[in-house]
Design a protein around this motif. Structure first.
Motif, PDB file in Angstrom:
ATOM      1  N   GLY A  88       0.779  -1.183   0.269  1.00  0.00           N
ATOM      2  CA  GLY A  88      -0.141  -0.095  -0.224  1.00  0.00           C
ATOM      3  C   GLY A  88       0.750   1.730  -0.543  1.00  0.00           C
ATOM      4  N   ARG A  89       0.175   2.568   0.150  1.00  0.00           N
ATOM      5  CA  ARG A  89       1.389   3.900  -0.266  1.00  0.00           C
ATOM      6  C   ARG A  89       0.715   4.342   0.679  1.00  0.00           C
ATOM      7  N   GLY A  90      -0.210   4.243   1.566  1.00  0.00           N
ATOM      8  CA  GLY A  90      -0.291   4.950   2.612  1.00  0.00           C
ATOM      9  C   GLY A  90      -2.288   6.367   2.235  1.00  0.00           C
ATOM     10  N   THR A  91      -2.593   5.849   0.786  1.00  0.00           N
ATOM     11  CA  THR A  91      -3.568   6.673   0.909  1.00  0.00           C
ATOM     12  C   THR A  91      -5.221   6.325   1.199  1.00  0.00           C
ATOM     13  N   ALA A  92      -6.159   6.943   0.662  1.00  0.00           N
ATOM     14  CA  ALA A  92      -7.269   6.161   0.899  1.00  0.00           C
ATOM     15  C   ALA A  92      -7.548   5.298   0.207  1.00  0.00           C
ATOM     16  N   GLU A  93      -7.179   5.328  -1.055  1.00  0.00           N
ATOM     17  CA  GLU A  93      -7.521   4.441  -1.776  1.00  0.00           C
ATOM     18  C   GLU A  93      -6.710   2.514  -1.571  1.00  0.00           C
ATOM     19  N   GLU A  94      -5.487   2.659  -1.221  1.00  0.00           N
ATOM     20  CA  GLU A  94      -4.352   1.441  -0.806  1.00  0.00           C
ATOM     21  C   GLU A  94      -3.775   1.939   0.442  1.00  0.00           C
ATOM     22  N   PRO A  95      -4.408   2.214   1.935  1.00  0.00           N
ATOM     23  CA  PRO A  95      -3.704   2.011   3.277  1.00  0.00           C
ATOM     24  C   PRO A  95      -2.455   1.209   3.445  1.00  0.00           C
ATOM     25  N   LEU A  96      -1.438   2.028   3.752  1.00  0.00           N
ATOM     26  CA  LEU A  96       0.020   1.416   4.114  1.00  0.00           C
ATOM     27  C   LEU A  96      -0.804   0.370   5.318  1.00  0.00           C
ATOM     28  N   ILE A  97      -0.467  -0.819   4.706  1.00  0.00           N
ATOM     29  CA  ILE A  97      -0.614  -2.195   5.415  1.00  0.00           C
ATOM     30  C   ILE A  97       0.947  -2.125   6.025  1.00  0.00           C
ATOM     31  N   MET A  98       1.547  -3.203   7.336  1.00  0.00           N
ATOM     32  CA  MET A  98       2.633  -3.387   7.724  1.00  0.00           C
ATOM     33  C   MET A  98       2.363  -4.754   9.160  1.00  0.00           C
ATOM     34  N   ALA A  99       3.134  -5.899   8.414  1.00  0.00           N
ATOM     35  CA  ALA A  99       2.860  -7.125   9.888  1.00  0.00           C
ATOM     36  C   ALA A  99       3.792  -7.351   9.753  1.00  0.00           C
ATOM     37  N   VAL A 100       4.308  -7.764  10.907  1.00  0.00           N
ATOM     38  CA  VAL A 100       5.191  -8.986  11.010  1.00  0.00           C
ATOM     39  C   VAL A 100       4.802  -9.956  11.903  1.00  0.00           C
ATOM     40  N   ALA A 101       4.880 -11.402  12.563  1.00  0.00           N
ATOM     41  CA  ALA A 101       4.459 -12.549  13.225  1.00  0.00           C
ATOM     42  C   ALA A 101       5.653 -13.319  13.359  1.00  0.00           C
ATOM     43  N   ASP A 102       5.594 -14.263  14.318  1.00  0.00           N
ATOM     44  CA  ASP A 102       6.701 -14.314  14.649  1.00  0.00           C
ATOM     45  C   ASP A 102       6.348 -16.238  15.625  1.00  0.00           C
ATOM     46  N   GLY A 103       6.206 -17.346  14.636  1.00  0.00           N
ATOM     47  CA  GLY A 103       5.830 -18.853  15.094  1.00  0.00           C
ATOM     48  C   GLY A 103       6.584 -18.764  16.173  1.00  0.00           C
ATOM     49  N   HIS A 104       6.349 -19.579  17.142  1.00  0.00           N
ATOM     50  CA  HIS A 104       6.991 -19.619  18.583  1.00  0.00           C
ATOM     51  C   HIS A 104       8.313 -20.612  18.322  1.00  0.00           C
ATOM     52  N   GLY A 105       7.621 -21.775  17.204  1.00  0.00           N
ATOM     53  CA  GLY A 105       9.415 -22.726  17.178  1.00  0.00           C
ATOM     54  C   GLY A 105       9.305 -24.088  18.569  1.00  0.00           C
TER      55      GLY A 105
END
Length: 320
Positions: free
Chosen positions: A31-48
């Motif tokens: 995404g670009r951080g616009t109304a049409e394309e919000p900026l989305i970011m995520a991380v996840a850490d499996g316990h392992g």
């Protein structure tokens, strides 16, 4: 700023931990951080661990499903056409209550579906909670639109924010640190009740955060103290401002590989650096005479960790 230049420059990198059989982390930014394309970011850490034998899948499902829910949230925040957007109070309530419940429910449905499709040869008769436990993962994610900045966290890892004045904070840090390797998880019963939410309306483009980053605990654990981690993030902001995103992208794998050596864990960082328009300058006035000074401002007491997150000496405050 020309319309073709995105308001946000993004970074994404993940490094497998030393002596790890596989990287349990997963991440995404779009995404670009616009109304049409919000900026989305995520991380996840499996316990392992052996008790979470499918957590590498659990972390991937967590990020993919967060992205889907975040798109829905962005569409709610600024609907298209003539539809009137909901109030900020309604959106905040949705972010704090509906969003976590829907995300956790979707994740549980996803992992149970995966188990049903792929476990015919494995131990029969497991309870639903035992099956979900196998996929256990943490999650940190954020959504930025021209109207709101919202973020969610379950378990360890960090959301780091550098504001317009350069102040570095970790707004979703728990009131009390987890003990040992224990952490909240998507596999925890009623996990939606344990999700921490950050909410910040954006009143003007130049008042958006200057830097937003989400990272797994493999990065923060590589430092001897919380202060060292905050200095690293301040240094990341400084380097982005001074040298640009392309230069930092090129060296980011080296920084995270070194961090992973110290923490012994998978290490993942997703960051978005705001390079949007600044407010119009005040009307010009006759300047007062001033002594010649360094245009970069006064020197700091210890510039190395602020200007260079990975100097030749150990940036993590630990002996080699």
């Amino acid at each position: 700023m020309p319309a073709s230049v995105p308001l946000w420059a993004t970074l994404l990198q993940s490094v497998q931990g030393v002596n790890k059989a596989r990287n349990q982390d997963y991440c995404e930014v779009q995404g670009r951080g616009t109304a049409e394309e919000p900026l989305i970011m995520a991380v996840a850490d499996g316990h392992g661990s052996a008790a979470h034998a499918r957590s590498h899948l659990g972390s991937r499902f967590a990020v993919d499903l967060f992205v889907e829910e975040a798109r829905r949230f962005g569409a709610l925040a600024q609907p298209r056409g003539d539809e009137r957007p909901p109030s900020l109070a309604w959106l905040m309530h949705y972010a704090e209550h509906a969003f976590p419940r829907q995300l956790v429910s979707a994740w549980r449905e996803k992992v149970l579906g995966n188990w049903a499709r792929t476990s015919s040869h494995e131990e029969p008769g497991l309870s639903e909670e035992h099956k979900v436990l196998l996929y256990g993962s943490t999650l940190v994610g954020a959504v930025l639109t021209p109207r709101v900045f919202a973020a969610w966290q379950l378990g360890d890892g960090e959301l780091t924010v550098v504001d317009e004045d350069g102040r570095v904070t970790v707004p979703l840090a728990p009131a009390e640190a987890d003990l040992g390797d224990e952490t909240e998880s998507l596999c925890t019963p009623e996990a939606w009740l344990r999700v921490r939410t950050h909410w910040a309306p954006v009143t003007a483009p130049w008042r958006a955060p200057r830097l937003v980053a989400v990272s797994t605990d493999g990065l923060s654990k590589s430092f001897a103290s919380d202060r060292g981690f905050l200095q690293f993030m301040a240094g990341l902001d400084e380097r982005l401002s001074a040298e640009g995103a392309d230069t930092v992208r090129a060296v980011l794998p080296q920084w995270l590989a070194r961090a992973s050596q110290h923490s012994g864990d998978d290490t993942t960082l997703v960051a978005a650096w705001h390079r949007g328009a600044t407010p119009a300058p005040e009307p010009a006035v006759a300047p007062e005479a001033a002594p010649a000074t360094d245009p970069a401002g006064p020197p700091v007491t210890d510039p190395a960790p602020l200007i260079n997150p990975a100097p030749p000496t150990d940036p993590h405050g630990r002996d080699e």
